[in-house]
Design an enzyme around this catalytic site. Structure first.
Site, short mmCIF file in Angstrom:
data_model
loop_
_atom_site.label_atom_id
_atom_site.label_comp_id
_atom_site.label_asym_id
_atom_site.label_seq_id
_atom_site.Cartn_x
_atom_site.Cartn_y
_atom_site.Cartn_z
N TRP A 58 -0.48 -7.04 -0.22
CA TRP A 58 -0.84 -6.56 -1.45
C TRP A 58 -1.10 -7.34 -2.46
O TRP A 58 -1.81 -7.01 -3.40
CB TRP A 58 -0.02 -5.34 -1.85
CG TRP A 58 1.32 -5.85 -2.33
CD1 TRP A 58 2.20 -6.66 -1.87
CD2 TRP A 58 1.85 -5.46 -3.81
NE1 TRP A 58 3.42 -6.69 -2.89
CE2 TRP A 58 3.12 -6.26 -3.95
CE3 TRP A 58 1.46 -4.67 -4.68
CZ2 TRP A 58 3.84 -5.88 -5.20
CZ3 TRP A 58 2.20 -4.43 -5.71
CH2 TRP A 58 3.49 -5.12 -5.80
N ASP A 59 -0.53 -8.54 -2.33
CA ASP A 59 -0.69 -9.75 -3.43
C ASP A 59 -2.25 -9.85 -3.59
O ASP A 59 -2.35 -10.10 -5.06
CB ASP A 59 -0.14 -11.13 -2.78
CG ASP A 59 1.14 -11.15 -2.23
OD1 ASP A 59 1.69 -10.14 -1.64
OD2 ASP A 59 1.96 -11.91 -2.29
N GLU A 114 11.22 -4.18 -2.59
CA GLU A 114 11.72 -4.40 -1.33
C GLU A 114 13.40 -4.16 -1.27
O GLU A 114 13.78 -4.22 -0.06
CB GLU A 114 11.24 -5.50 -0.71
CG GLU A 114 9.72 -5.57 -0.54
CD GLU A 114 9.22 -6.62 0.23
OE1 GLU A 114 10.09 -7.80 0.54
OE2 GLU A 114 7.96 -6.74 0.73
N LYS A 163 14.34 -6.14 -6.37
CA LYS A 163 14.02 -7.43 -6.11
C LYS A 163 12.87 -7.84 -7.14
O LYS A 163 12.81 -9.01 -7.45
CB LYS A 163 13.36 -7.39 -4.66
CG LYS A 163 12.96 -8.80 -4.12
CD LYS A 163 12.19 -8.37 -2.70
CE LYS A 163 11.79 -9.81 -2.24
NZ LYS A 163 11.17 -9.66 -1.05
N GLN A 164 12.08 -6.96 -7.49
CA GLN A 164 10.90 -7.16 -8.33
C GLN A 164 10.39 -6.14 -9.00
O GLN A 164 10.86 -4.92 -8.85
CB GLN A 164 9.76 -7.77 -7.32
CG GLN A 164 9.37 -6.46 -6.21
CD GLN A 164 8.86 -7.01 -5.03
OE1 GLN A 164 9.37 -7.45 -4.13
NE2 GLN A 164 7.31 -7.50 -5.16
C1 BGC Z 1 7.34 -9.75 -1.84
C2 BGC Z 1 6.36 -8.93 -1.66
C3 BGC Z 1 5.16 -9.76 -1.17
C4 BGC Z 1 5.46 -11.06 -0.24
C5 BGC Z 1 4.42 -12.03 -0.21
C6 BGC Z 1 7.76 -10.74 -0.78
O1 BGC Z 1 8.84 -11.53 -1.09
O2 BGC Z 1 8.57 -8.68 -1.76
O3 BGC Z 1 5.88 -8.13 -2.58
O4 BGC Z 1 4.13 -9.27 -0.99
O5 BGC Z 1 6.38 -11.51 -0.69
O6 BGC Z 1 3.96 -12.50 -1.20
#
Ligand code: BGC
Length: 755
Positions: free
Chosen positions: A355-356, A485, A596-597
């Site tokens: 999704w980035d 996540e 996490k984010q």
């Molecule tokens: C993040 C995801 C991201 C992926 C790739 C993961 O660490 O939690 O949101 O899509 O890294 O960058």
């Protein structure tokens, strides 16, 4: 303390040679053009005492192998896809009077490497005092042509400053030497045999070539090299094709060697003449000087819009431009290739697209290079059949579910709680399509690709959720993982519900727009997808009744149960236990109130109208305390919301922590490749964060603030055929229409006519 790279606005320079930093510098100095990606490996190979990660990649070219599960269950992803580290053609091994050049063993002075972001080159120079007494001034220049998908080139110039030397030069096309990743880090592809079989080798005078085949994915890869400027000999060996030349240089004499390197790939034997054609391309490649000019012109055009300015902080300016430069280098341009989480700079995340792209990278291209943005969205259309098939496999009779991580469209996430369960990917794609349409008005794209994706993703959400009696008949989406996540398989993740709601509305609206403006396309789409206006009615109802968990004392839980998880104060977690994902079992993490984010914070920036400023403030400070930022995607988003709530100081700190993340190797994994989403997030942090830019339904607004640390800053945005330059200082903002018809924009709510 001296910075690792001096703060220069358009360059990144390594002075001296640091064996310790070699691997991360190979990522920093990577070059690419959306198809070819070359890590910044030294021409002569690794230095004694250093470790290297060699890499040559072709965007979208991968090998696959079955995922081996200890316990397998229905619907698990079947195959790994891993970007191929293809044959290497960067090498130029130099020997002077029998002594091989080695940065770790030879007597070298004045070594420097320069990544020039306007020229689009990586250059390198040093003085080599050979054991035989000769002093040689060596220069290398490398580029990967932004205007020619298939081509990269190298120039070497060696000047004998004093003494004399018999030089032996060896250039080869050889299989990549593949470095092993850390087996305990899920972000790496470790433990797989990633070598490629050599199917053909070729050497004829100045030309070398090799063909490789993947084991399971059906790719044929060709590479051909043409040498110019020196007479040499070539031969094929067991596993390489080698060209050599011997030259005697006396004091004052010099030699120049140019290499043109062509790469191509085809799948399922669709191009039997691939190798021959690649050899012809290498032979016909323009000379190095012509390529330098083309490269400069391509970058001038890019920077004319993407070139941000920061007055009063050169380190930051360098970081931002570095980020944009690498994004531009890594984005696929042909509608079939996308942009991997690490771009074309390394093998981290196996070359997968996430999704980035839609949530972080597309906003940059939508507003700086909309044609490129369209190509990235076309990729999603190209893999729509895979997404439909995946939805069926997961039990959805209608709709499409995009793979959480993939190269060619097949789901590759072996850990579904933090993978396939991220149903927000559909809504991210839908949101990006709407944002693209809002910024460009490109109805042609909507008719050909966009509307169909919106319809299929809306169908998926409609099937995924239901009108829940327990929630008063509201529409719920259960058992999904949001962007964060560390909280998996939750009910009613606010971000997911927001993107689904937008998807429901936009799919119906877009079909109606096509019905009115492109009746033939509308009829074709109704026919091919079976779309009925009654579906749009149902979607609208689901959107109107979308459920969002209520706030408790002003705090919005990011999902139904978030506030019911066990507190885990971040200051009680030792620094060496971060990122949590590689130090704690998932079950430990998931039962705690820890993120996490950015998740709800992201929803608040993307759907700002749904919350009051006071609500945003309160929730910002709450989530700030429970978020580890273990994902590099997090801080830029916190920075944007901090600015919106008037906390410019906090916004600044978050922004600064993300802007140079790779240049300063802040996450200690730059060696595995650069963090593309974070890089893009820094542009968004500047433009949407400090610049306060928002666009919705044809209205473009700004709310700029200038952090006291800067004298000013400037950026450009493309919007509906216009290019607008915004220059902000403490006194206010100045808007200039550089291109296009007059337009009204809003500054802190006040309308301004730009002519
Ligand atoms: C993040 C995801 C991201 C992926 C790739 C993961 O660490 O939690 O949101 O899509 O890294 O960058």
């Amino acid at each position: 303390m001296q910075p690792k790279f001096p703060y220069e606005p358009w360059r990144v320079t390594e002075h001296g040679f640091s064996a310790r930093d070699l691997r991360e510098n190979e990522s920093v100095f990577a070059l690419g053009n959306g198809f070819i990606g070359l890590r910044g490996n030294l021409e002569e190979g690794c230095a004694t005492g250093a470790e290297t990660i060699q890499g040559s990649f072709l965007n979208g070219v991968f090998d696959s192998e079955p995922i081996v599960y200890g316990e397998k269950a229905y619907g698990y992803a079947k195959n790994h896809e891993t970007i191929c580290n293809v044959m290497d053609a960067k090498s130029l091994v130099l020997t002077a009077d029998g002594e091989r050049l080695d940065m770790g063993a030879s007597e070298i002075t004045d070594h420097s490497r320069i990544l020039d972001m306007r020229a689009g080159t990586l250059t390198r120079s040093f003085i080599w005092k050979a054991k035989s007494g000769a002093v040689l001034a060596c220069e290398f220049a490398r580029l990967v042509c932004l205007e020619r998908e298939e081509l990269a080139a190298t120039r070497a110039i060696i000047n004998c400053v004093s003494g004399s030397a018999r030089l032996f030069i060896e250039s080869a096309v050889a299989p990549a030497v593949i470095a092993e990743g850390d087996p305990n880090d899920p972000r790496n592809a470790a433990g797989k045999d990633r070598s490629l079989a050599i199917s053909r080798l070729f050497a004829d005078g100045p030309v070398l070539a090799m063909e490789q085949k993947t084991k399971n994915s059906g790719y044929t890869i060709a590479c051909a090299v043409q040498h110019r400027g020196l007479e040499g000999q070539s031969e094929t060996k067991e596993k390489s094709a080698v060209w050599t030349a011997e030259v005697k240089l006396n004091a004052g004499e010099s030699l120049r060697l140019d290499k043109s390197v062509c790469y191509a790939a085809a799948r399922y034997d669709e191009d039997p003449a691939l190798l021959t054609r690649t050899i012809e391309q290498a032979k016909a490649a323009p000379d190095f000087d012509t390529l330098l000019k083309e490269q400069r012109a391509a970058l001038d055009a890019f920077w004319a819009v993407a070139g941000v300015e920061i007055e009063g902080d050169d380190a930051l300016l360098q970081g931002l431009r570095f980020n944009l430069f690498h994004l531009f280098q890594s984005a696929g341009r042909d509608g079939r290739r996308n942009i991997a989480a690490k771009g074309l700079t390394g093998e981290g995340y196996e070359g997968h697209t996430f999704w980035d792209t839609e949530a972080y990278i597309l906003p940059v291209f939508i507003h700086t290079d909309p044609a490129l943005a369209r190509k990235l969205l076309e990729y999603r259309y190209a893999i729509l059949p895979n997404a439909r098939a995946r939805a069926r496999e997961l039990g959805h009779p209608k709709g499409a579910l995009y793979a959480w991580r993939t190269i060619d469209g097949e789901e590759c996430s072996a850990y579904f709680p933090a993978g396939t369960a991220q149903y927000h990917i559909d809504g991210d794609i839908a949101h990006a399509i709407c944002d693209y349409y809002d910024a460009t008005g490109d109805l042609d794209f909507m008719a050909k690709c966009g509307a169909e994706i919106l319809v299929e993703t809306a169908r998926l959400y409609y099937d995924l959720g239901f009108f829940s009696a327990a929630k008063g008949g509201q529409f719920v989406l259960n058992c999904v993982t949001g962007p964060d996540e560390y909280n998996v398989m939750v009910n009613n993740n606010v971000y997911t519900n927001c993107v689904a709601e937008e998807n429901f509305r936009s799919a119906g609206e877009m079909m109606e727009l096509l019905r009115l403006n492109c009746p033939e396309d509308y009829a074709r789409l109704c026919d091919s997808t079976g779309f009925e206006p009654s579906e749009a009615e149902a979607w609208r109802k689901a959107a109107d009744l979308m459920y969002y968990p209520d706030a408790v004392d002003g705090i919005y839980p990011q999902d139904d149960d978030f506030l019911n998880r066990k507190p885990w104060p971040l200051d009680t977690i030792p620094a060496e236990k971060h990122p949590l994902l590689i130090h704690y079992h998932g079950l430990t993490i998931y039962r705690h109130m820890v993120c996490k984010q950015a998740d709800l914070i992201l929803a608040m920036t993307q759907y700002g109208e749904c919350w009051t400023l006071e609500e945003k403030r309160k929730n910002f400070f709450f989530y700030d305390k429970v978020t580890t930022h273990d994902s590099s995607l997090s801080m830029a988003v916190f920075s944007i919301l901090a600015n919106e709530i008037g906390e410019v100081g906090i916004g600044y700190d978050y922004f600064m922590s993300s802007a140079r993340l790779d240049l300063d190797d802040m996450h200690h994994n730059t060696k595995d490749g650069l963090h593309m989403a974070n890089m893009a997030g820094t542009w968004t942090g500047l433009v949407r964060g400090f610049g306060g830019m928002r666009n919705r339904k044809g209205r473009l607004s700004f709310a700029p603030v200038c952090p006291p640390q800067w004298q000013g800053y400037a950026f450009c945005v493309r919007y509906r055929g216009r290019t607008i330059r915004v220059h902000v200082t403490a006194e206010g903002a100045e808007y200039k229409l550089l291109e296009g018809e007059p337009i009204t924009v809003y500054d802190h709510g006040d309308a301004l006519e730009l002519n």
